[in-house]
Structure formats: structure tokens, C-alpha cells
Design a protein around this motif. Structure first.
Motif, mmCIF file in Angstrom:
data_model
loop_
_atom_site.group_PDB
_atom_site.id
_atom_site.type_symbol
_atom_site.label_atom_id
_atom_site.label_comp_id
_atom_site.label_asym_id
_atom_site.label_seq_id
_atom_site.Cartn_x
_atom_site.Cartn_y
_atom_site.Cartn_z
ATOM 1 N N GLU A 118 1.142 -1.271 0.092
ATOM 2 C CA GLU A 118 -0.223 -0.083 0.095
ATOM 3 C C GLU A 118 0.801 1.480 0.011
ATOM 4 O OE1 GLU A 118 -3.635 0.878 -0.510
ATOM 5 O OE2 GLU A 118 -3.585 -1.306 1.196
ATOM 6 N N VAL A 119 0.487 2.199 -0.100
ATOM 7 C CA VAL A 119 1.488 4.056 -0.327
ATOM 8 C C VAL A 119 0.048 4.550 -0.034
ATOM 9 C CG1 VAL A 119 2.274 5.587 -1.814
ATOM 10 C CG2 VAL A 119 2.297 3.382 -2.965
ATOM 11 N N TYR A 120 0.282 5.638 1.251
ATOM 12 C CA TYR A 120 0.015 6.554 1.860
ATOM 13 C C TYR A 120 0.111 7.450 1.125
ATOM 14 C CZ TYR A 120 -2.319 2.757 4.817
ATOM 15 O OH TYR A 120 -3.399 2.067 4.283
ATOM 16 N N PHE A 121 -0.499 8.699 0.577
ATOM 17 C CA PHE A 121 -0.300 9.713 0.449
ATOM 18 C C PHE A 121 -0.760 10.777 1.696
ATOM 19 C CE2 PHE A 121 -0.429 6.976 -3.644
ATOM 20 C CZ PHE A 121 1.119 7.295 -3.922
ATOM 21 N N GLU A 122 -0.265 12.521 1.209
ATOM 22 C CA GLU A 122 -0.592 13.011 1.703
ATOM 23 C C GLU A 122 -2.471 13.644 1.264
ATOM 24 O OE1 GLU A 122 0.737 17.813 3.387
ATOM 25 O OE2 GLU A 122 1.761 15.641 4.146
ATOM 26 N N ARG A 123 -3.304 14.023 1.973
ATOM 27 C CA ARG A 123 -4.061 14.484 0.992
ATOM 28 C C ARG A 123 -4.502 15.472 0.839
ATOM 29 N NH1 ARG A 123 -8.824 14.073 4.960
ATOM 30 N NH2 ARG A 123 -7.639 16.003 5.668
ATOM 31 N N ASP A 124 -3.915 16.416 1.136
ATOM 32 C CA ASP A 124 -3.471 17.930 0.179
ATOM 33 C C ASP A 124 -2.879 18.557 -0.428
ATOM 34 O OD1 ASP A 124 -6.712 18.205 1.847
ATOM 35 O OD2 ASP A 124 -4.859 18.952 3.663
ATOM 36 N N THR A 125 -1.854 17.036 -0.788
ATOM 37 C CA THR A 125 -0.506 17.964 -1.179
ATOM 38 C C THR A 125 -0.113 16.900 -2.161
ATOM 39 O OG1 THR A 125 1.350 16.329 0.101
ATOM 40 C CG2 THR A 125 0.443 19.438 0.539
ATOM 41 N N GLY A 126 -0.381 15.965 -1.964
ATOM 42 C CA GLY A 126 -0.713 14.242 -3.144
ATOM 43 C C GLY A 126 0.747 13.953 -2.764
ATOM 44 N N GLN A 127 1.829 13.861 -1.939
ATOM 45 C CA GLN A 127 3.416 13.778 -1.188
ATOM 46 C C GLN A 127 3.022 12.011 -1.127
ATOM 47 O OE1 GLN A 127 5.719 16.777 0.663
ATOM 48 N NE2 GLN A 127 7.147 14.718 1.129
ATOM 49 N N ALA A 128 3.399 11.171 -1.425
ATOM 50 C CA ALA A 128 4.023 10.382 -0.744
ATOM 51 C C ALA A 128 4.375 10.379 0.618
ATOM 52 C CB ALA A 128 4.539 9.114 -2.249
ATOM 53 N N ARG A 129 3.670 9.640 1.540
ATOM 54 C CA ARG A 129 4.291 9.793 3.450
ATOM 55 C C ARG A 129 4.326 8.260 3.900
ATOM 56 N NH1 ARG A 129 2.820 13.524 6.202
ATOM 57 N NH2 ARG A 129 4.420 12.478 7.904
ATOM 58 N N PHE A 130 3.666 7.191 2.835
ATOM 59 C CA PHE A 130 4.357 6.091 3.714
ATOM 60 C C PHE A 130 3.540 4.960 2.761
ATOM 61 C CE2 PHE A 130 3.286 7.789 7.710
ATOM 62 C CZ PHE A 130 4.471 8.032 8.460
#
Length: 115
Positions: free
Chosen positions: A31-43
Motif C-alpha cells: 500500500e502507498v499512503y499519500f498526504e491528502r492535500d499535497t498528493g505527496q507520498a508519505r508511507f
């Protein structure tokens, strides 16, 4: 290098191996988790074991601890196997629950400096 050559499809990222600095497989990105507001991958959620040895537990690894290796077409990390195995692990339900706080727990555990 064009912008297109720096992108990866999500379908190609899921199931990709994560290897240590020596090239030994540590687990699989599930799984890949993205920051909702920036679209940046976080985890990424890393699962140890193969198809039949899968644990059902997922280890959230900060995206900034990974780097893509074109030669092996996989992701590499300097994090050790022991560090990852002892890292916080969650089942699918816990990873889906935002109130559970798994991202903060993982950030505290890894304390990885941005590259």
C-alpha cells in the motif's frame, strides 16, 4: 531526463520489492499512503514474507526512507531487517483507521531525516 521518466504507475508500485542496501529482499510494498492535500507520498505499508508466508501485518515505512533503484527495478532502503521487523506493525483494519495514530507511531519509531 523527462518528467515522464520519473513517474511510476500505482499498479507497478504495489507488489514491488523493498530491498536492503545489499540488495536482499526485505518485504513487499502492499500500500502507498499519500498526504491528502499535497498528493505527496508519505508511507508505504511493507509486508514481510512471500505469498504463502505473508503475515497479515503491515509495517508503515516513511517514503523518504526509500529510493528507487533502476538497475534492479525495486526500492532500496538503508533501514536494517532487524529495525524493520521490530517496527510498529498493524493489521489491515488498524491501517484503515485514521484515529489509530499509526502514522505518528511510525514517525516516532523511525525518526528518519529527510533526504
Amino acid at each position: 531526463m523527462s518528467l515522464d521518466s520519473l513517474m511510476i504507475r500505482s499498479a507497478n508500485l504495489l507488489g514491488a520489492p523493498l530491498k536492503d542496501a545489499a540488495g536482499k529482499k526485505l518485504g513487499t510494498i502492499r500500500e502507498v499512503y499519500f498526504e491528502r492535500d499535497t498528493g505527496q507520498a508519505r508511507f508505504v505499508a511493507l509486508e514481510f514474507g512471500g505469498l504463502f508466508g505473508a503475515s497479515g501485518k503491515f509495517h508503515p515505512i516513511p517514503w523518504r526512507a526509500l529510493r528507487y533503484d533502476e538497475t534492479s527495478d525495486s526500492y532500496l532502503t538503508d533501514l536494517t531487517k532487524d529495525l524493520l521487523k521490530n517496527s510498529p506493525a498493524y493489521d489491515r483494519e488498524q491501517m484503515n483507521e485514521t484515529a489509530y495514530g499509526w502514522s505518528e507511531q511510525a514517525e516516532r519509531y523511525f525518526r528518519v531525516d529527510p533526504v
